[in-house]
Each structure stands twice: as structure tokens, then as C-alpha cells.
Enzyme design. Structure first.
Site, PDB file in Angstrom:
ATOM      1  N   GLN A   1       0.727 -11.262  -3.411  1.00 49.09           N
ATOM      2  CA  GLN A   1      -0.712 -11.059  -3.313  1.00 49.09           C
ATOM      3  C   GLN A   1      -1.287 -10.568  -4.642  1.00 49.09           C
ATOM      4  O   GLN A   1      -0.591  -9.902  -5.402  1.00 49.09           O
ATOM      5  CB  GLN A   1      -1.030 -10.008  -2.241  1.00 49.09           C
ATOM      6  CG  GLN A   1      -0.680 -10.416  -0.822  1.00 49.09           C
ATOM      7  CD  GLN A   1      -0.961  -9.288   0.154  1.00 49.09           C
ATOM      8  OE1 GLN A   1      -0.455  -8.188   0.007  1.00 49.09           O
ATOM      9  NE2 GLN A   1      -1.775  -9.561   1.157  1.00 49.09           N
TER      10      GLN A   1
ATOM     11  N   CYS B   1       0.787  -1.238   0.000  1.00 44.97           N
ATOM     12  CA  CYS B   1       0.000   0.000   0.000  1.00 44.97           C
ATOM     13  C   CYS B   1       0.820   1.290   0.000  1.00 44.97           C
ATOM     14  O   CYS B   1       0.506   2.202  -0.780  1.00 44.97           O
ATOM     15  CB  CYS B   1      -1.019  -0.013   1.133  1.00 44.97           C
ATOM     16  SG  CYS B   1      -0.625  -0.992   2.555  1.00 44.97           S
TER      17      CYS B   1
ATOM     18  N   ASP C   1      -2.867  -8.054  -5.194  1.00 41.89           N
ATOM     19  CA  ASP C   1      -3.133  -6.854  -4.413  1.00 41.89           C
ATOM     20  C   ASP C   1      -3.560  -5.703  -5.315  1.00 41.89           C
ATOM     21  O   ASP C   1      -3.081  -5.580  -6.439  1.00 41.89           O
ATOM     22  CB  ASP C   1      -1.857  -6.476  -3.660  1.00 41.89           C
ATOM     23  CG  ASP C   1      -2.115  -5.612  -2.453  1.00 41.89           C
ATOM     24  OD1 ASP C   1      -3.291  -5.453  -2.085  1.00 41.89           O
ATOM     25  OD2 ASP C   1      -1.141  -5.105  -1.872  1.00 41.89           O
TER      26      ASP C   1
ATOM     27  N   HIS D   1      -5.227  -1.365  -4.981  1.00 39.62           N
ATOM     28  CA  HIS D   1      -5.732  -0.262  -4.182  1.00 39.62           C
ATOM     29  C   HIS D   1      -6.550   0.652  -5.085  1.00 39.62           C
ATOM     30  O   HIS D   1      -6.120   0.980  -6.194  1.00 39.62           O
ATOM     31  CB  HIS D   1      -4.587   0.493  -3.519  1.00 39.62           C
ATOM     32  CG  HIS D   1      -3.848  -0.352  -2.528  1.00 39.62           C
ATOM     33  ND1 HIS D   1      -2.776  -1.144  -2.885  1.00 39.62           N
ATOM     34  CD2 HIS D   1      -4.067  -0.566  -1.205  1.00 39.62           C
ATOM     35  CE1 HIS D   1      -2.354  -1.799  -1.818  1.00 39.62           C
ATOM     36  NE2 HIS D   1      -3.115  -1.474  -0.795  1.00 39.62           N
TER      37      HIS D   1
ATOM     38  N   ARG E   1       7.218 -11.173   5.207  1.00 37.43           N
ATOM     39  CA  ARG E   1       6.819 -10.916   6.586  1.00 37.43           C
ATOM     40  C   ARG E   1       7.562 -11.856   7.520  1.00 37.43           C
ATOM     41  O   ARG E   1       7.719 -13.043   7.225  1.00 37.43           O
ATOM     42  CB  ARG E   1       5.300 -11.081   6.753  1.00 37.43           C
ATOM     43  CG  ARG E   1       4.507 -10.050   5.970  1.00 37.43           C
ATOM     44  CD  ARG E   1       3.014 -10.190   6.133  1.00 37.43           C
ATOM     45  NE  ARG E   1       2.309  -9.235   5.271  1.00 37.43           N
ATOM     46  CZ  ARG E   1       0.995  -9.202   5.094  1.00 37.43           C
ATOM     47  NH1 ARG E   1       0.229 -10.074   5.743  1.00 37.43           N
ATOM     48  NH2 ARG E   1       0.442  -8.306   4.291  1.00 37.43           N
TER      49      ARG E   1
ATOM     50  N   HIS F   1      -8.186  -0.845   0.106  1.00 39.15           N
ATOM     51  CA  HIS F   1      -7.228  -1.939  -0.047  1.00 39.15           C
ATOM     52  C   HIS F   1      -8.039  -3.194  -0.376  1.00 39.15           C
ATOM     53  O   HIS F   1      -8.991  -3.514   0.348  1.00 39.15           O
ATOM     54  CB  HIS F   1      -6.471  -2.189   1.260  1.00 39.15           C
ATOM     55  CG  HIS F   1      -5.819  -0.985   1.851  1.00 39.15           C
ATOM     56  ND1 HIS F   1      -4.453  -0.871   1.984  1.00 39.15           N
ATOM     57  CD2 HIS F   1      -6.338   0.155   2.378  1.00 39.15           C
ATOM     58  CE1 HIS F   1      -4.162   0.280   2.573  1.00 39.15           C
ATOM     59  NE2 HIS F   1      -5.294   0.918   2.815  1.00 39.15           N
TER      60      HIS F   1
ATOM     61  N   LYS G   1     -12.710  -3.535   7.658  1.00 38.15           N
ATOM     62  CA  LYS G   1     -12.611  -4.338   6.440  1.00 38.15           C
ATOM     63  C   LYS G   1     -13.698  -5.396   6.379  1.00 38.15           C
ATOM     64  O   LYS G   1     -14.278  -5.804   7.391  1.00 38.15           O
ATOM     65  CB  LYS G   1     -11.241  -5.007   6.353  1.00 38.15           C
ATOM     66  CG  LYS G   1     -10.926  -5.964   7.495  1.00 38.15           C
ATOM     67  CD  LYS G   1      -9.521  -6.548   7.342  1.00 38.15           C
ATOM     68  CE  LYS G   1      -9.141  -7.427   8.533  1.00 38.15           C
ATOM     69  NZ  LYS G   1      -7.797  -8.036   8.389  1.00 38.15           N
TER      70      LYS G   1
END
Length: 584
Positions: free
Chosen positions: A323, A276, A325, A327, A305, A457, A409
Site C-alpha cells: 500500500q 498501523c 500507506d 499515518h 491477508r 490512517h 473513514k
């Protein structure tokens, strides 16, 4: 009048009580044993012991038999509230209990539960009498080592895991389910199908083999194509970014323990755990107008991570992952439309992977205790997400305090073929990261003034690695044809049909079908067995008739057969199965 309990509360009490019964049985065998803790857990219970010798598997049967004897005596579970001084006196010969008592707050109620000849430090609750537990519905499952209080500097105890159900039928069902889980274990199948491997010296990192990477790329390209339909732009951000960026985003204060930190030229950097902040940095390049919104920005971002080694699990829980992912930068008024669009996309994509609406559970996760921002901002973001759910007609459960540190979320959980739950998709409403107080993103509104965008997100699959693990276990390695590394195995029944087999293989390959040719000198049945072991969806069997008539005989991995299909028709038939995402 007896207490009204839910089904879950009843089984919890049985499991907690059975843990006590197991401890009593162990003390009968080892009178000098030191007992630690024995909670109920999902599907069962455990108890930790300090014993004079190492337990063997055969000890479990002896303990089980004694547990049944204790249950059959029908002892009641009776609570007693005592003072700290009395508790310390009662457990003077049990050092682990003494430590627990000493660690209790001064004003804490200290209670014991008596059952038969056993007494334990416990706050309950329990069944009223052991006769409420079916002795045929218990089974001790395994023995493991466990450090006292999870601290590797403390004594290593022996943990006995067990399970208990309402009756013998439920226990058999559970044990059969465990056997099925073993067969479907993605780590076992990953090795058998030559998809990937992992090594102990590099925990949480995956070495993808060609077959596994084929599945990975197929999924990645599928996601990319679906996102392009909704006008996402695809970007790529650095894997290493400076401490200063993570401080501004809030990750350094709220997430640092999960980040890998490095240093260069006396400056601190972190391997990105998420994408992000990088996407906000891209959004900030150049002047954005309200006419540019919503701006949907996607990345197959490689994240790292620092997960605890004990939490790692095959490819389901790793340290390095990617991911799907994205945004969405939008105005407050656009939130509802964007959530609706996302939910429609998510459901459509899950359906292509074999998960219908009945396989999806939605949770609304509210503000966590560890968060950034003012309550007024959280009220605003939670209200916006709730309104979006209303517009989308989305039913959900509330998950109190489970939101991200920057916003509430929605979490989308998949229920697999064995009834297990996997949290995959998510969409989060974030007023904070792009704000002036954080990463300072802005756009020019209709009023010609600067405004901070709202940042959504979102991910559908989540970690691609974990999602592939879910698919391996969902399908027991027998992937839908569109995902399978090899979609067709061409099998000539004898060497003299190899030339025709090469022609068939070339035609399949030209059509974009993933195909292999087994032109070995093995017998036909051995070739079929090998293809079935690889869980290849379709086998094209070629013999004299097939060659002379320009046909193939199709054998499915299920055993179903289609004899004498014209070659061109067979190619189109396979393409149809692939394009419609059929399961076989």
C-alpha cells in the site's frame, strides 16, 4: 394507484421476476428438476438447479425461447402468505425449499409468488405482470457450478446466469460493454504485454516481470516524490510481528480470520495485514512534543491477508500487496487541516493518472457493528471527520456501518472509462489505537502533560497492485507515456541505419527516457506492428533523410505522425509529454 418506484427498484424487480420465469422454463424442460434459489444481482440474475444431466451451452437458447413464450403470455405475479405447515406440504418434493423453510425463524412471514404455472418460495418484490418485461431484452449468459449454500460438503448445483434490461437497446449496450471489458481484462493484457504472471499453487501472489515492475517502480517513485513535498518521513516495519502487539491493537480479536498466523519458539506471530501498529511503535520511540506534530509517517508496507480463494481476482484482489500507506499523528485541532491537505494531494495525484474530479465519488463510512471503543469516542471521531469535510468543502454520501473497526473513514471511489467504481483512497480518524488503552502512544502538550495523539490512517492509491490493475483496464494497456515501460521504440528502416539508431537510442537514454532499439532484420512495417502490439507510445523512424539531417520521424501509437523533427527537439518533446503526465 400504482407504487412509485425508483429506476433501480424497477430494474431490480424485473431481474428478480425474470429469475422466476427462467426457473419456470427450466422446469418445462426438466420436470423433475429440483430448484434452489434465484436472486437478482448486479446487472442480472441467476438461479441454482439440481438437474438430471449437465447443461450444455446450446441448452441456454432453448431455455431463452421458452422464457420469451412465458413472457408473451402475460402472467401476473401474485403473492400468497401461508403457514409453515402449508409451505412444507406445497414443496414436499423440493428438498432445497424444504430446508429453507425449516431454517426460517418461527415468527417469519412465509410467502409464495405465483406466476403462470410456476410457484416459488419468495418474499418478493416482483413486477405486476410478465408483460412488463421486454422479451427482446433478456439473455442467458453462462452456466457455472455452485455448492448449495456455498458449502463444499453439500451438493454441487448448476447455476444459470442471465441478464435483463428495459429494452433491446440497453441489452445491446450492456453486451458491447462486456466485449470491451474482455478486451481490457488486466489478466489478459498482463499476459499479452508480459507484465506479470500468477500460478494456481501460490494463490493471490504476483510474479512481476521486468515491464510490469517498471510500471510498479514508476508509480512508487512518483508517490514517494509527492509525499516528500508534504514532509512525510518514510519508514519500514517488519513483515512478521507478535500476537501480543496484534492483541493490543485489537486486530487479533476483530481481524484474526484475515491474518496468516505462524509460530516460533512456542510463540505466535502474524504476517502483518496492515502497517498501523508498526507505525505507532516507531512513534513511541523517544519523547514527542506537540511541536513535533503533525508527524506524517509513510511506508510502502508489504502486507499479507488471508483472503478466501474464491474472492481472489487477478491482481485486483490478492493476498500479498503493498500500500501507499501513511499515518498522520496529530492533535485534535489539526485534524481538519490535515484532511484538507490530504484531499488536495489525492485529487492532484488522481489527476496525474487521468482521473478528474468528475471521476471521484466520496463516501463517509460510519461506525460498524463490529468495533472497539465507546460510543462517546465514536461520536467524537465522526464529528471531527464531518467537520473536516465541511472545512474541505467536500461533498459525500453516507455509508452506514462501513467504517473501520477503530474509526470512521472517508472512501474515495474512482469511476473508470467504462463507468465501473473502484474504491481506492481512504482517510480514517482514529482516537483508539494510539490511546492508553491500546498501543499507548503519547506526546507532551503545551501544558507539559502527556496526551494521546489522534492517528489518521490514509492512502491515496491503496494497494499498488490493485491500482495497476485498474490502470491496465482504464487504458486497455496503452498507458500514458510517463507510466509506459517503454516510452520510445527506435526503428531504423534498414540495417545500414543501425549506427545512427544507436546514437539516437543513447541520447534518449541519457535524457532518462525508457527506450528500446529494434535493430532486427525485420521489415519496417513488421517493426511498427510489433511496437504497436506492445502499445509503445512513440516510435522514432529513422531512414536516409533522418540520418543525413540529424532528425527523426515520430509515429504515435494512434497513427499520428510528425515528420522531420530535429533529434534534440524530439528528445525534449518526449520529456515534455512525460513531465506533464500527458495521456499520449
Amino acid at each position: 394507484m400504482s407504487e412509485k418506484l425508483t429506476k433501480e427498484e424497477k430494474i431490480f424487480r424485473k431481474r428478480h421476476s425474470t429469475a422466476h420465469i427462467m426457473a419456470e422454463a427450466v422446469l418445462q424442460i426438466f420436470p423433475d428438476a429440483k430448484i434452489a434459489i434465484g436472486p437478482a444481482i448486479d446487472d442480472g440474475f441467476y438461479y441454482d438447479f439440481d438437474l438430471p444431466r449437465k447443461l450444455k451451452e446450446e441448452d441456454l437458447e432453448d431455455i431463452e425461447n421458452r422464457m420469451r413464450d412465458i413472457i408473451n403470455k402475460g402472467a401476473s405475479f401474485d403473492k400468497e402468505v401461508i403457514s409453515r405447515e402449508v409451505a412444507l406440504e406445497r414443496f414436499a418434493d423440493q428438498p432445497y425449499k424444504v430446508e429453507l423453510i425449516n431454517d426460517l425463524p418461527e415468527d417469519a412471514e412465509i410467502s409464495l409468488y405465483h406466476s403462470g404455472d410456476f410457484v416459488d418460495l419468495c418474499k418478493g418484490p416482483h413486477v405486476e405482470n410478465s408483460s412488463q418485461i421486454d422479451p427482446r431484452a433478456i439473455k442467458l449468459m453462462s452456466i457455472a457450478g455452485a455448492y448449495w449454500r456455498g458449502d463444499s460438503t453439500r451438493p454441487m448445483l448448476q447455476r444459470i446466469y442471465g441478464t435483463v434490461w428495459n429494452n433491446a437497446k440497453e441489452l445491446r449496450f450492456y453486451l458491447n460493454k462486456l466485449e470491451e471489458l474482455k478486451k481490457r481484462d488486466h489478466r489478459k493484457l498482463g499476459k499479452e504485454l508480459d507484465l506479470f504472471h500468477m500460478v494456481d499453487e501460490n494463490p493471490g501472489q504476483i510474479f512481476w516481470h521486468d515491464k510490469g515492475w517498471s510500471i510498479y517502480l514508476t508509480i512508487q517513485n512518483y508517490v514517494r516524490n509527492r509525499l516528500s513535498e508534504q514532509n512525510y518521513i518514510e519508514v519500514h516495519t517488519p513483515s512478521v510481528m507478535p500476537k501480543s502487539l496484534w492483541e493490543r491493537s485489537g486486530h487479533w480479536a476483530k481481524y484474526k480470520e484475515n491474518m496468516f498466523i505462524t509460530e516460533s519458539e512456542k510463540r505466535e506471530f502474524a504476517l502483518k495485514p496492515m502497517n498501523c501498529p508498526g507505525h505507532v511503535e516507531i512513534f513511541k520511540q523517544g519523547i514527542k512534543s506537540y511541536r513535533d506534530l503533525p508527524l506524517r509517517m509513510a511506508e510502502f508496507g508489504s502486507c499479507t491477508r488471508n483472503e478466501a480463494s474464491g474472492a481472489l481476482h487477478g491482481i485486483m484482489r490478492v493476498r500479498g500487496f503493498v500500500q501507499d500507506d501513511a499515518h498522520i499523528f496529530c492533535t485534535e485541532e489539526q485534524i481538519a487541516d490535515e484532511v484538507v491537505l490530504f484531499v488536495d494531494l489525492l485529487k492532484s495525484m488522481y489527476k496525474d493518472f487521468g482521473f478528474g474530479d468528475d471521476n471521484i465519488i466520496v463516501k463517509f463510512s460510519t461506525r460498524p457493528e463490529k468495533r472497539i471503543g465507546e460510543d462517546a469516542t465514536w461520536d467524537r471521531s465522526e464529528g471531527a471527520l464531518a467537520n473536516a469535510c465541511k472545512v474541505a468543502g467536500l461533498e459525500y454520501e453516507i455509508a452506514e456501518g462501513e467504517g473501520a473497526f477503530y474509526g470512521p473513514k472517508l472512501e474515495f471511489t474512482l469511476v473508470d472509462a467504462l463507468g465501473r467504481h473502484w474504491q481506492c483512497g481512504t482517510i480514517q480518524v482514529d482516537y483508539l489505537l494510539p490511546s492508553n488503552d491500546r498501543l499507548n502512544a503519547s506526546y507532551i502538550g503545551e501544558d507539559d502533560n502527556k496526551h494521546s495523539p489522534v492517528m489518521l490512517h490514509r492512502a491515496v492509491l491503496g494497494s499498488l497492485e490493485r491500482f495497476i490493475g485498474i490502470l491496465i483496464e482504464q487504458y486497455a494497456g496503452a498507458f500514458p507515456v510517463w507510466l509506459n515501460p517503454t516510452q520510445v521504440m527506435v526503428i531504423p528502416v534498414a540495417q545500414n541505419f543501425n549506427e545512427y539508431a544507436q546514437k539516437v537510442t543513447a541520447q534518449l537514454k541519457a535524457a532518462g527516457i525508457r527506450v528500446k532499439l529494434d535493430d532486427s532484420d525485420n521489415r519496417m512495417n513488421a517493426k511498427i506492428r510489433a511496437a504497436q502490439n506492445e502499445k509503445i507510445p512513440y516510435m522514432f523512424i529513422l531512414g536516409e533523410r533522418e540520418e543525413s539531417e540529424n532528425q527523426v520521424s515520430v509515429r504515435l501509437r494512434t497513427g499520428e505522425q510528425h515528420q522531420g523533427m530535429p533529434l534534440e527537439e524530439s528528445v525534449n518533446w518526449v520529456l515534455g509529454k512525460i513531465n506533464t503526465k500527458e495521456l499520449i
